[in-house]
Design a protein around this motif. Sequence first.
Motif, PDB file in Angstrom:
ATOM      1  N   ILE A 127     104.315 148.300  21.084  1.00 40.09           N
ATOM      2  CA  ILE A 127     103.793 147.014  21.710  1.00 40.09           C
ATOM      3  C   ILE A 127     102.591 146.598  20.904  1.00 40.09           C
ATOM      4  CG2 ILE A 127     102.487 148.416  23.488  1.00 40.09           C
ATOM      5  CD1 ILE A 127     102.331 145.938  25.302  1.00 40.09           C
ATOM      6  N   GLU A 128     102.259 145.420  20.701  1.00 44.37           N
ATOM      7  CA  GLU A 128     101.027 145.007  19.804  1.00 44.37           C
ATOM      8  C   GLU A 128     100.341 143.977  20.435  1.00 44.37           C
ATOM      9  OE1 GLU A 128     100.216 143.088  15.468  1.00 44.37           O
ATOM     10  OE2 GLU A 128     102.136 143.072  16.435  1.00 44.37           O
ATOM     11  N   LEU A 129      98.931 144.095  20.668  1.00 39.30           N
ATOM     12  CA  LEU A 129      98.054 143.254  21.448  1.00 39.30           C
ATOM     13  C   LEU A 129      97.208 142.420  20.326  1.00 39.30           C
ATOM     14  CD1 LEU A 129      96.679 145.845  23.956  1.00 39.30           C
ATOM     15  CD2 LEU A 129      98.693 144.251  24.364  1.00 39.30           C
ATOM     16  N   ILE A 130      97.110 141.217  20.441  1.00 37.01           N
ATOM     17  CA  ILE A 130      96.488 140.415  19.249  1.00 37.01           C
ATOM     18  C   ILE A 130      95.714 139.483  20.007  1.00 37.01           C
ATOM     19  CG2 ILE A 130      96.753 138.561  17.752  1.00 37.01           C
ATOM     20  CD1 ILE A 130      99.585 139.620  17.130  1.00 37.01           C
ATOM     21  N   GLU A 131      94.325 139.514  19.691  1.00 33.77           N
ATOM     22  CA  GLU A 131      93.452 138.523  20.237  1.00 33.77           C
ATOM     23  C   GLU A 131      92.964 137.438  19.470  1.00 33.77           C
ATOM     24  OE1 GLU A 131      90.118 141.024  21.433  1.00 33.77           O
ATOM     25  OE2 GLU A 131      90.880 141.500  23.479  1.00 33.77           O
ATOM     26  N   VAL A 132      93.022 136.178  19.955  1.00 34.47           N
ATOM     27  CA  VAL A 132      92.484 135.154  18.952  1.00 34.47           C
ATOM     28  C   VAL A 132      91.317 134.543  19.578  1.00 34.47           C
ATOM     29  CG1 VAL A 132      94.925 134.644  17.828  1.00 34.47           C
ATOM     30  CG2 VAL A 132      93.837 133.453  19.985  1.00 34.47           C
ATOM     31  N   LYS A 133      90.178 134.147  18.757  1.00 38.43           N
ATOM     32  CA  LYS A 133      88.837 133.926  19.301  1.00 38.43           C
ATOM     33  C   LYS A 133      89.007 132.611  20.226  1.00 38.43           C
ATOM     34  CE  LYS A 133      84.369 132.598  17.551  1.00 38.43           C
ATOM     35  NZ  LYS A 133      84.364 131.617  18.682  1.00 38.43           N
ATOM     36  N   ASP A 134      88.516 132.501  21.083  1.00 33.51           N
ATOM     37  CA  ASP A 134      88.513 131.190  22.180  1.00 33.51           C
ATOM     38  C   ASP A 134      87.475 130.352  21.408  1.00 33.51           C
ATOM     39  OD1 ASP A 134      86.004 131.974  22.842  1.00 33.51           O
ATOM     40  OD2 ASP A 134      86.640 132.456  24.939  1.00 33.51           O
ATOM     41  N   GLU A 135      87.697 129.055  21.592  1.00 37.64           N
ATOM     42  CA  GLU A 135      86.818 128.065  20.927  1.00 37.64           C
ATOM     43  C   GLU A 135      85.505 127.779  21.679  1.00 37.64           C
ATOM     44  OE1 GLU A 135      86.899 126.886  17.835  1.00 37.64           O
ATOM     45  OE2 GLU A 135      88.604 128.349  17.638  1.00 37.64           O
ATOM     46  N   GLY A 136      85.317 128.384  22.832  1.00 34.12           N
ATOM     47  CA  GLY A 136      84.239 128.221  23.586  1.00 34.12           C
ATOM     48  C   GLY A 136      84.070 126.661  24.454  1.00 34.12           C
ATOM     49  N   LEU A 137      82.678 126.253  24.182  1.00 30.71           N
ATOM     50  CA  LEU A 137      82.574 125.152  24.790  1.00 30.71           C
ATOM     51  C   LEU A 137      82.520 124.028  23.896  1.00 30.71           C
ATOM     52  CD1 LEU A 137      79.358 126.237  26.841  1.00 30.71           C
ATOM     53  CD2 LEU A 137      81.724 126.236  27.729  1.00 30.71           C
ATOM     54  N   VAL A 138      83.844 123.581  23.398  1.00 28.61           N
ATOM     55  CA  VAL A 138      84.014 122.339  22.515  1.00 28.61           C
ATOM     56  C   VAL A 138      84.806 121.606  23.515  1.00 28.61           C
ATOM     57  CG1 VAL A 138      83.704 123.564  20.621  1.00 28.61           C
ATOM     58  CG2 VAL A 138      85.862 123.416  21.510  1.00 28.61           C
ATOM     59  N   GLU A 139      85.093 120.326  22.922  1.00 27.06           N
ATOM     60  CA  GLU A 139      86.018 119.374  23.713  1.00 27.06           C
ATOM     61  C   GLU A 139      87.291 120.000  24.079  1.00 27.06           C
ATOM     62  OE1 GLU A 139      88.878 116.100  23.762  1.00 27.06           O
ATOM     63  OE2 GLU A 139      87.901 116.328  21.907  1.00 27.06           O
TER      64      GLU A 139
END
Length: 151
Positions: free
Chosen positions: A32-44
């Motif tokens: 099993i591999e866990l991959i996190e990608v950054k959320d874009e926060g408070l943009v449109e």
Amino acid sequence: MIKLITVGTIKEKYLKDAIDEYTKRIKKYTNIELIEVKDEGLVEESKAIFLEAEKIKKHLSPRDYIITMEIEGKQLTSEEFSEKLNQIQIENSNIVFIIGGSYGLSDEIKQMSKLHLSFSKMTFPHQLFRVLLLEQIYRCYKILNNESYHK
């Protein structure tokens, strides 16, 4: 091989501990591999969904069996989920679960999905949902191997 791609990171120690515990348990049955990608926060919203999709796609390959986690998806019991996971693994060596960010997933990612799955019509924090999904994947393997845990 199971890959879990999630938008956003985990900051809370108690959630990290639970994720680590279930990941360790799952490794008894499969990689099993866990991959996190950054959320874009408070943009449109549409911009965030697009940018997050671009990051997710970098971790996908054509041979992946993609399962997206969506409120609108199909709901299964633990036993049905276990059987479905077993069927998928027979034909596909790479299963990828994708959990979107606060705005959800892009239509493009949803169209790539072969199974749209929902645990509930309720909305969960993505950090907590990651633990729920890992626990259910672990439960699947326990059911498939007729090992005590399920009830």
